[in-house]
Design a protein around this motif. Structure first.
Motif, PDB file in Angstrom:
ATOM      1  N   GLN A   3       0.848  -1.182   0.000  1.00 39.27           N
ATOM      2  CA  GLN A   3       0.000   0.000   0.000  1.00 39.27           C
ATOM      3  C   GLN A   3       0.888   1.238   0.000  1.00 39.27           C
ATOM      4  O   GLN A   3       1.985   1.223   0.566  1.00 39.27           O
ATOM      5  N   LEU A   4       0.389   2.283  -0.640  1.00 37.35           N
ATOM      6  CA  LEU A   4       1.078   3.566  -0.670  1.00 37.35           C
ATOM      7  C   LEU A   4       0.165   4.613  -0.050  1.00 37.35           C
ATOM      8  O   LEU A   4      -1.025   4.677  -0.376  1.00 37.35           O
ATOM      9  N   VAL A   5       0.735   5.428   0.821  1.00 35.27           N
ATOM     10  CA  VAL A   5      -0.034   6.509   1.440  1.00 35.27           C
ATOM     11  C   VAL A   5       0.714   7.816   1.234  1.00 35.27           C
ATOM     12  O   VAL A   5       1.871   7.946   1.654  1.00 35.27           O
ATOM     13  N   GLU A   6       0.042   8.767   0.586  1.00 36.97           N
ATOM     14  CA  GLU A   6       0.636  10.083   0.333  1.00 36.97           C
ATOM     15  C   GLU A   6       0.210  11.063   1.417  1.00 36.97           C
ATOM     16  O   GLU A   6      -0.842  10.911   2.038  1.00 36.97           O
ATOM     17  N   VAL A  23       4.643   6.850   1.648  1.00 36.13           N
ATOM     18  CA  VAL A  23       5.202   5.738   2.410  1.00 36.13           C
ATOM     19  C   VAL A  23       4.615   4.435   1.890  1.00 36.13           C
ATOM     20  O   VAL A  23       3.385   4.313   1.765  1.00 36.13           O
ATOM     21  N   ALA A  24       5.488   3.500   1.585  1.00 34.22           N
ATOM     22  CA  ALA A  24       5.057   2.177   1.143  1.00 34.22           C
ATOM     23  C   ALA A  24       5.100   1.212   2.313  1.00 34.22           C
ATOM     24  O   ALA A  24       6.058   1.194   3.076  1.00 34.22           O
ATOM     25  N   SER A  25       4.063   0.409   2.436  1.00 32.18           N
ATOM     26  CA  SER A  25       4.008  -0.575   3.511  1.00 32.18           C
ATOM     27  C   SER A  25       3.367  -1.851   2.995  1.00 32.18           C
ATOM     28  O   SER A  25       2.844  -1.904   1.885  1.00 32.18           O
ATOM     29  N   GLY A  26       3.414  -2.887   3.833  1.00 32.28           N
ATOM     30  CA  GLY A  26       2.835  -4.163   3.433  1.00 32.28           C
ATOM     31  C   GLY A  26       3.917  -5.183   3.147  1.00 32.28           C
ATOM     32  O   GLY A  26       5.045  -5.069   3.607  1.00 32.28           O
ATOM     33  N   THR A  27       3.574  -6.173   2.362  1.00 35.02           N
ATOM     34  CA  THR A  27       4.506  -7.253   2.032  1.00 35.02           C
ATOM     35  C   THR A  27       5.362  -6.820   0.850  1.00 35.02           C
ATOM     36  O   THR A  27       4.979  -6.946  -0.307  1.00 35.02           O
ATOM     37  N   ILE A  28       6.530  -6.288   1.174  1.00 35.48           N
ATOM     38  CA  ILE A  28       7.430  -5.743   0.153  1.00 35.48           C
ATOM     39  C   ILE A  28       8.805  -6.367   0.307  1.00 35.48           C
ATOM     40  O   ILE A  28       9.417  -6.245   1.368  1.00 35.48           O
ATOM     41  N   ALA A  74      15.710   2.438   2.467  1.00 32.65           N
ATOM     42  CA  ALA A  74      15.629   1.712   3.736  1.00 32.65           C
ATOM     43  C   ALA A  74      14.264   1.878   4.394  1.00 32.65           C
ATOM     44  O   ALA A  74      13.789   0.986   5.090  1.00 32.65           O
ATOM     45  N   LYS A  75      13.655   3.031   4.166  1.00 35.15           N
ATOM     46  CA  LYS A  75      12.368   3.323   4.793  1.00 35.15           C
ATOM     47  C   LYS A  75      11.198   3.194   3.817  1.00 35.15           C
ATOM     48  O   LYS A  75      10.049   3.400   4.193  1.00 35.15           O
ATOM     49  N   ASN A  76      11.481   2.860   2.572  1.00 29.97           N
ATOM     50  CA  ASN A  76      10.433   2.746   1.541  1.00 29.97           C
ATOM     51  C   ASN A  76       9.604   4.024   1.440  1.00 29.97           C
ATOM     52  O   ASN A  76       8.366   3.988   1.410  1.00 29.97           O
ATOM     53  N   THR A  77      10.284   5.141   1.399  1.00 28.62           N
ATOM     54  CA  THR A  77       9.593   6.423   1.293  1.00 28.62           C
ATOM     55  C   THR A  77      10.029   7.166   0.033  1.00 28.62           C
ATOM     56  O   THR A  77      11.134   6.962  -0.483  1.00 28.62           O
ATOM     57  N   LEU A  78       9.137   8.011  -0.427  1.00 27.77           N
ATOM     58  CA  LEU A  78       9.360   8.814  -1.623  1.00 27.77           C
ATOM     59  C   LEU A  78       8.926  10.235  -1.330  1.00 27.77           C
ATOM     60  O   LEU A  78       7.886  10.440  -0.695  1.00 27.77           O
ATOM     61  N   ASN A  79       9.715  11.204  -1.749  1.00 29.85           N
ATOM     62  CA  ASN A  79       9.377  12.603  -1.521  1.00 29.85           C
ATOM     63  C   ASN A  79       9.384  13.382  -2.838  1.00 29.85           C
ATOM     64  O   ASN A  79      10.089  13.023  -3.787  1.00 29.85           O
ATOM     65  N   LEU A  80       8.611  14.439  -2.851  1.00 30.92           N
ATOM     66  CA  LEU A  80       8.608  15.358  -3.993  1.00 30.92           C
ATOM     67  C   LEU A  80       8.652  16.770  -3.432  1.00 30.92           C
ATOM     68  O   LEU A  80       7.689  17.215  -2.801  1.00 30.92           O
ATOM     69  N   GLN A  81       9.762  17.439  -3.632  1.00 27.68           N
ATOM     70  CA  GLN A  81       9.906  18.827  -3.222  1.00 27.68           C
ATOM     71  C   GLN A  81       9.488  19.705  -4.394  1.00 27.68           C
ATOM     72  O   GLN A  81      10.096  19.635  -5.464  1.00 27.68           O
ATOM     73  N   MET A  82       8.468  20.524  -4.167  1.00 28.67           N
ATOM     74  CA  MET A  82       7.923  21.353  -5.242  1.00 28.67           C
ATOM     75  C   MET A  82       8.153  22.821  -4.897  1.00 28.67           C
ATOM     76  O   MET A  82       7.662  23.301  -3.875  1.00 28.67           O
ATOM     77  N   ASN A  83       8.923  23.497  -5.727  1.00 27.59           N
ATOM     78  CA  ASN A  83       9.221  24.912  -5.538  1.00 27.59           C
ATOM     79  C   ASN A  83       8.650  25.732  -6.691  1.00 27.59           C
ATOM     80  O   ASN A  83       8.337  25.196  -7.753  1.00 27.59           O
ATOM     81  N   SER A  84       8.551  27.036  -6.464  1.00 29.59           N
ATOM     82  CA  SER A  84       8.058  27.954  -7.494  1.00 29.59           C
ATOM     83  C   SER A  84       6.764  27.442  -8.106  1.00 29.59           C
ATOM     84  O   SER A  84       6.610  27.387  -9.334  1.00 29.59           O
ATOM     85  N   LEU A  85       5.844  27.076  -7.258  1.00 29.32           N
ATOM     86  CA  LEU A  85       4.599  26.478  -7.727  1.00 29.32           C
ATOM     87  C   LEU A  85       3.774  27.466  -8.539  1.00 29.32           C
ATOM     88  O   LEU A  85       3.768  28.673  -8.268  1.00 29.32           O
TER      89      LEU A  85
END
Length: 121
Positions: A3-6, A23-28, A74-85
């Motif tokens: 599962q992915l939770v944003e 964040v990704a969780s579950g059977t990975i 290691a933490k199964n996380t993904l980030n998106l830094q958005m500037n100058s929106l």
């Protein structure tokens, strides 16, 4: 199953910044590529940015130079830094990942539920 939770969406003024997290969780067992997509009202879902498990990145033309994608394997996380929106960055942002549950299983694709980003003028 994975599962992915944003998180991190919200309302911001044009020129501002936001950071989205997933964040990704579950059977990975392992995750290969991860990505952010977005969908504006009345438009098709489009790729915003992607990152491979060894850090190679790719960006949509409209966000190059303004957005940065990163991941913590290691933490199964993904980030998106958005500037100058910009107002045209408004939309639902979805996290996507290709993963497998065991060393012998095939890769599967999973999507998060989405988080709304609204950029006001």
């Amino acid at each position: 199953q994975a599962q992915l939770v944003e998180s991190g969406g919200g309302l911001v003024q044009a020129g501002g910044s936001l950071t989205l997290s997933c964040v990704a969780s579950g059977t990975i067992f392992s995750i290969s590529a991860m990505a952010w997509y977005r969908q504006a009202p009345g438009k098709q879902r489009e790729l915003v940015a992607s990152i491979s498990n060894d850090g190679n990145t790719n960006f949509g033309d409209s966000v190059k130079g303004r957005f940065t994608i990163s991941r913590d394997n290691a933490k199964n996380t993904l980030n998106l830094q958005m500037n100058s929106l910009k107002p045209e960055d408004t939309g639902d942002y979805y996290c996507n990942a290709r993963y497998r549950s065991s060393p012998l299983s095939r890769y599967r694709e999973v999507w998060g539920q989405g988080t709304l980003v609204t950029v006001s003028t």
